[in-house]
Design a protein around this motif. Structure first.
Motif, PDB file in Angstrom:
ATOM      1  N   LEU A  49       0.824  -1.204   0.000  1.00  0.00           N
ATOM      2  CA  LEU A  49       0.000   0.000   0.000  1.00  0.00           C
ATOM      3  C   LEU A  49       0.860   1.256   0.000  1.00  0.00           C
ATOM      4  O   LEU A  49       0.589   2.216  -0.729  1.00  0.00           O
ATOM      5  CB  LEU A  49      -0.931  -0.014   1.215  1.00  0.00           C
ATOM      6  N   GLN A  50       1.918   1.249   0.782  1.00  0.00           N
ATOM      7  CA  GLN A  50       2.777   2.427   0.873  1.00  0.00           C
ATOM      8  C   GLN A  50       3.425   2.748  -0.472  1.00  0.00           C
ATOM      9  O   GLN A  50       3.536   3.918  -0.867  1.00  0.00           O
ATOM     10  CB  GLN A  50       3.853   2.207   1.939  1.00  0.00           C
ATOM     11  N   GLN A  51       3.832   1.729  -1.196  1.00  0.00           N
ATOM     12  CA  GLN A  51       4.442   1.952  -2.505  1.00  0.00           C
ATOM     13  C   GLN A  51       3.444   2.555  -3.491  1.00  0.00           C
ATOM     14  O   GLN A  51       3.788   3.426  -4.297  1.00  0.00           O
ATOM     15  CB  GLN A  51       5.005   0.637  -3.019  1.00  0.00           C
ATOM     16  N   GLN A  52       2.195   2.112  -3.428  1.00  0.00           N
ATOM     17  CA  GLN A  52       1.188   2.668  -4.329  1.00  0.00           C
ATOM     18  C   GLN A  52       0.829   4.101  -3.954  1.00  0.00           C
ATOM     19  O   GLN A  52       0.623   4.956  -4.832  1.00  0.00           O
ATOM     20  CB  GLN A  52      -0.060   1.776  -4.323  1.00  0.00           C
ATOM     21  N   LEU A  53       0.763   4.380  -2.673  1.00  0.00           N
ATOM     22  CA  LEU A  53       0.507   5.754  -2.238  1.00  0.00           C
ATOM     23  C   LEU A  53       1.662   6.667  -2.637  1.00  0.00           C
ATOM     24  O   LEU A  53       1.453   7.823  -3.034  1.00  0.00           O
ATOM     25  CB  LEU A  53       0.296   5.796  -0.721  1.00  0.00           C
ATOM     26  N   ALA A  54       2.882   6.153  -2.536  1.00  0.00           N
ATOM     27  CA  ALA A  54       4.052   6.945  -2.926  1.00  0.00           C
ATOM     28  C   ALA A  54       4.040   7.246  -4.416  1.00  0.00           C
ATOM     29  O   ALA A  54       4.498   8.307  -4.855  1.00  0.00           O
ATOM     30  CB  ALA A  54       5.326   6.200  -2.546  1.00  0.00           C
ATOM     31  N   ALA A  55       3.513   6.332  -5.217  1.00  0.00           N
ATOM     32  CA  ALA A  55       3.419   6.569  -6.659  1.00  0.00           C
ATOM     33  C   ALA A  55       2.501   7.761  -6.945  1.00  0.00           C
ATOM     34  O   ALA A  55       2.762   8.550  -7.872  1.00  0.00           O
ATOM     35  CB  ALA A  55       2.922   5.321  -7.371  1.00  0.00           C
ATOM     36  N   TYR A  56       1.434   7.913  -6.170  1.00  0.00           N
ATOM     37  CA  TYR A  56       0.569   9.077  -6.333  1.00  0.00           C
ATOM     38  C   TYR A  56       1.315  10.369  -6.012  1.00  0.00           C
ATOM     39  O   TYR A  56       1.020  11.421  -6.585  1.00  0.00           O
ATOM     40  CB  TYR A  56      -0.670   8.968  -5.440  1.00  0.00           C
ATOM     41  N   ALA A  57       2.246  10.298  -5.100  1.00  0.00           N
ATOM     42  CA  ALA A  57       2.996  11.492  -4.727  1.00  0.00           C
ATOM     43  C   ALA A  57       3.839  12.020  -5.883  1.00  0.00           C
ATOM     44  O   ALA A  57       4.190  13.204  -5.904  1.00  0.00           O
ATOM     45  CB  ALA A  57       3.879  11.192  -3.525  1.00  0.00           C
ATOM     46  N   GLU A  58       4.165  11.158  -6.828  1.00  0.00           N
ATOM     47  CA  GLU A  58       4.888  11.609  -8.009  1.00  0.00           C
ATOM     48  C   GLU A  58       3.972  12.370  -8.958  1.00  0.00           C
ATOM     49  O   GLU A  58       4.435  13.160  -9.782  1.00  0.00           O
ATOM     50  CB  GLU A  58       5.504  10.406  -8.734  1.00  0.00           C
TER      51      GLU A  58
END
Length: 484
Positions: free
Chosen positions: A383-392
């Motif tokens: 989940l954290q990796q997918q949320l971080a992708a949104y941050a890009e």
């Protein structure tokens, strides 16, 4: 944007034990199918919500942001009285480690109800209580459990915090307590004094004396204006000086109390090096260290207890939420050397809640058997990796952070000028819009942190990889809609 405390663990498609029960699995499948077929929900009024507004205390909080009247639930899904189905990433503020109506918990409750066991025993022992005590101690590090004592408290984590304060003050003969900015330890008078958030206690005027607040290592908004390792070093040096300086103005404390991950404060994980340094300072200055694991305990952060990430042990640990399997229960577990209070020095009518003990034992058994702490680490990383992708893609995400299935996304004003360490001002209005758009799409999330600008994710530890992906997808849609 920053990504904090990420993990690169491989992910397994965890399957919850509810799938082994036809009744529970059937309801979970039904709710899951209906959730996947959902349309955008228009959240209006319902007679139950109207009566709640008219009759319930003005102090009610969640219904103001989550105007729901719930009727059924299973696993990670809840259904409201209008037949709408939601993915629940609040889960009783982390209480429901196994999700809603897990068969192991409901079966334990039914067996207890049909056994003839007295359901209320004050602190008189029963076989259920004896089993529960052994189960709790069995989850703790063996070196700590070997010398541990348990105090059963009232129903809430705040009750256990109050008991812990009393314990260390009696044992040390001292009264001052060191707490941290951003802390949340409960809403009773003593626990409220330890809270960083000024809002709930400002209207009360005077609070209990003897609490000294210290900076918590919040890298994105570093109180020292440094961030990273430099901020950690400055924090530890500051505390060492405060405890060593005979003219610091702070009497030698009875305890230091800390959350290893600040939950209500914004899902801020204390760096491992900082926790290790704090443990060393407490030992060197002979100050008891209280770890508040009310929200972080029992697998939530990817270890059975969050302090285990740092390889340290507390002198006192405060437990609630998941420990009762969804029913009210709180405990203080502490080293035997602090067991100095006299008989009756602390009590509580509902410390003998047999149903909570039965549900708690069932929950701990599933946690251990299914290695849900490992699942939390793996699925939290996913989940954290997918949320971080949104941050890009979205400049309004200041930081994605957390441990295990205890994650937060801090939303900021992307148009504002960042400060010296790169942080932009909080954007509470955007966070509120994102929460509303999530709810319209069938996802329940809560807000926290400074100015309520952190979207918090606390799903059941039984969530699957596919459900994690759905949570991330809905959040992305909600963020896009709220930012438009």
């Amino acid at each position: 944007m920053r990504l904090s405390a990420a993990s690169s663990s491989p992910v397994s498609d965890h399957v919850p034990a509810a799938s082994r029960s036809p009744l529970h699995a059937g309801l979970a499948a039904e709710l899951g199918d209906r959730h996947r077929q959902r349309t955008l929900y228009e959240l209006g009024d319902h007679p139950l919500l109207e009566r709640q507004r008219q009759r319930e205390s003005n102090a009610r909080s969640y219904p103001r942001r989550l105007p729901l009247a719930l009727s059924r639930a299973q696993g990670v899904y809840v259904e409201d009285v209008e037949g709408r189905v939601f993915l629940d990433c609040l889960a009783g503020a982390g209480t429901l480690a196994l999700g809603h109506n897990h068969p192991a918990v409901t079966d334990a409750l039914m067996r207890t109800l049909h056994s003839g066991l007295p359901l209320h025993t004050l602190d008189i022992t029963t076989p259920v209580k004896d089993r529960f005590m052994q189960d709790v101690l069995g989850t703790l590090p063996a070196t700590f459990a070997r010398h541990a004592r348990i105090q059963f408290c009232g129903p809430t984590g705040a009750d256990a915090v109050e008991a812990a304060l009393k314990l260390v003050r009696l044992a040390t003969g001292r009264s001052t307590v060191l707490a941290f900015q951003g802390a949340y330890h409960g809403m009773t008078q003593g626990a409220l004094t330890l809270m960083g958030n000024l809002g709930p206690k400002a209207a009360l005027g005077g609070n209990l004396s003897g609490v000294q607040f210290l900076p918590y290592p919040y890298s994105y908004r570093c109180p020292f204006g440094l961030g990273g390792d430099a901020g950690v070093a400055a924090s530890l040096a500051y505390m060492d000086n405060l405890l060593s300086d005979p003219e610091s103005g702070v009497p030698r404390p009875a305890a230091i109390i800390v959350e290893p991950v600040q939950g209500e404060g914004g899902m801020i994980p204390a760096p491992v090096a900082w926790l290790q340094g704090l443990r060393g300072l407490a030992t060197r200055h002979e100050v008891p260290l209280i770890l508040d694991e009310v929200q972080t305990g029992f697998g939530r952060t990817g270890r059975m207890f969050a302090f285990e990430h740092a390889g340290i042990e507390p002198d006192v640990v405060v437990l609630s939420k998941a420990v009762g399997g969804g029913l009210p229960m709180s405990l203080v577990v502490y080293h035997e050397r602090f067991d100095t209070w006299r008989p009756g020095a602390h009590a509580g009518t509902f410390r003998g809640n047999q149903l909570a003990m039965a549900a708690g034992s069932a929950t701990l058994a599933v946690l251990r058997a299914e290695r849900l702490d490992v699942a939390a680490a793996e699925l939290g990383a996913r989940l954290q990796q997918q949320l971080a992708a949104y941050a890009e893609r979205f400049a309004c995400i200041g930081e994605v952070r957390g441990r295990g299935l205890m994650l937060g996304v801090e939303l900021v004003d992307a148009a504002a000028v960042p400060d010296a360490v790169g942080a932009r001002p909080a954007h509470p209005a955007l966070a509120a819009r994102v929460q509303r758009e999530c709810l319209r799409r069938g996802l329940i999330v809560e807000l926290g942190g400074r100015h309520g600008c952190v979207v918090r994710f606390l799903p059941p530890l039984t969530i699957t990889a596919a459900q994690v992906d759905e949570v991330a997808r809905i959040f992305g849609q909600a963020l896009a809609a709220a930012s438009a």
